[in-house]
Design an enzyme around this catalytic site. Structure first.
Site, PDB file in Angstrom:
ATOM      1  N   GLU A   1       0.890  -0.951   0.022  1.00 32.43           N
ATOM      2  CA  GLU A   1      -0.129  -0.028  -0.076  1.00 32.43           C
ATOM      3  C   GLU A   1       0.832   1.251  -0.100  1.00 32.43           C
ATOM      4  OE1 GLU A   1      -3.815   1.473   2.951  1.00 32.43           O
ATOM      5  OE2 GLU A   1      -1.993   0.120   3.625  1.00 32.43           O
TER       6      GLU A   1
ATOM      7  N   LYS B   1      -9.723   1.348  -1.599  1.00 30.77           N
ATOM      8  CA  LYS B   1      -9.799   1.063  -0.224  1.00 30.77           C
ATOM      9  C   LYS B   1     -11.167   1.402   0.550  1.00 30.77           C
ATOM     10  CE  LYS B   1      -7.307   0.941   4.432  1.00 30.77           C
ATOM     11  NZ  LYS B   1      -5.735   1.436   4.943  1.00 30.77           N
TER      12      LYS B   1
ATOM     13  N   CYS C   1      -5.089  -3.709   3.082  1.00 35.44           N
ATOM     14  CA  CYS C   1      -4.541  -3.216   4.518  1.00 35.44           C
ATOM     15  C   CYS C   1      -6.029  -3.584   5.473  1.00 35.44           C
ATOM     16  CB  CYS C   1      -3.992  -1.939   4.882  1.00 35.44           C
ATOM     17  SG  CYS C   1      -3.160  -1.714   6.232  1.00 35.44           S
TER      18      CYS C   1
END
Length: 273
Positions: A50, A121, A159
């Site tokens: 990321e 995300k 994540c």
């Protein structure tokens, strides 16, 4: 361009663990160096963390100043490397958002002929004293970003999304055989344990490979890993910069799902809210 071929034992995958900096040019140079090493070790899919295009800790307004479009230098560099080596590359970038005050935390999968998949995300890291939403615009829920290599479908997530099993289940429902998780898993009490436990949990519950690429210490926890559908770590990195390589095999996925039909017998659907 034809699909990246599988080798005799499936698709060799590399996780490349490194520390992105506030120099976009330096990050691209590091990615080029690590990609060359990963290819030398046989990788056909190369996964970076990321925020690989740009990162500062703590986050600040410089994120927006250094955000790029999907046609910018970062994605162009990834695409050129993928073309040179005949591979697929996955990496996180800071992408321009719908307003000047925010950016998108985006992951792209590229091949030499262009972008295969884009994921933004969904779950922002407003936890453990952090407020990612101050700077990041969340992606839309309910979408599944996937791509295929040699008959194996890979799904993208990022994540903090790892803590929400609905994201991985959405990808599995879209046909994913492996979950690709670029991360900047922030260090803290028990955070290393959370990271490795959740990687294994997502693999076991979905009978899928999980491929996690993190930042090294001192900001991340490191321990980038390739986990098989039974939760076994096939290859991993410690806490410093490094590369780990392991194969994702169609036969293993099919064998595990044949003896553990949990996906087929489940009785709940995932509904975005």
């Amino acid at each position: 361009m034809s699909e990246t071929p599988a080798g005799p034992v499936g698709v060799p995958v590399a996780v490349c663990q490194f520390s992105p900096t506030a120099s976009r040019a330096e990050n691209r140079e590091t990615i080029a160096r690590l990609a060359a090493e990963a290819v030398g070790r046989g990788a056909r899919l190369i996964v970076f963390p990321e925020y690989s295009s740009y990162f500062v800790d703590p986050m600040d307004a410089s994120l927006a100043d250094n955000a790029e479009g999907l046609d910018g230098d970062f994605v162009s560099t990834l695409t050129a490397l993928a073309a040179d080596y005949g591979v697929v590359i996955v990496a996180g970038l800071v992408e321009r958002a719908s307003d000047a005050a925010h950016v998108r935390n985006t992951v792209v999968a590229v091949r030499g002929d262009g972008i295969l998949a884009v994921y933004r995300k969904q779950h922002l890291y407003d936890a453990f004293g952090q407020t990612e939403s101050e700077w990041i615009e969340a992606g839309e829920t309910g979408t599944a970003a996937t791509f295929e290599i040699a008959g194996i479908r890979f799904g993208l997530m990022t994540c903090y999304d790892l803590r929400f099993p609905e994201v991985s289940r959405t990808l599995i429902d879209a046909g994913a055989d492996a979950l690709v998780v670029p991360a900047e898993w922030v260090r803290g009490p028990l955070k290393e344990q959370h990271w490795t436990t959740l990687l294994a949990a997502r693999a076991i519950e979905n009978t899928a490979y999980v491929i996690g690429a993190d930042h090294p210490t001192p900001i991340g926890v490191g321990h980038s890993q390739i986990v098989d559908p039974q939760g076994v770590v096939l290859a991993g990195v410690g806490t410093a910069e490094g590369i780990a390589v392991a194969a994702v095999e169609r036969a293993v996925i099919d064998r595990v799902r044949a003896v553990n039909p949990s996906l087929r017998v489940r009785r709940y659907a995932v509904v975005p809210r």
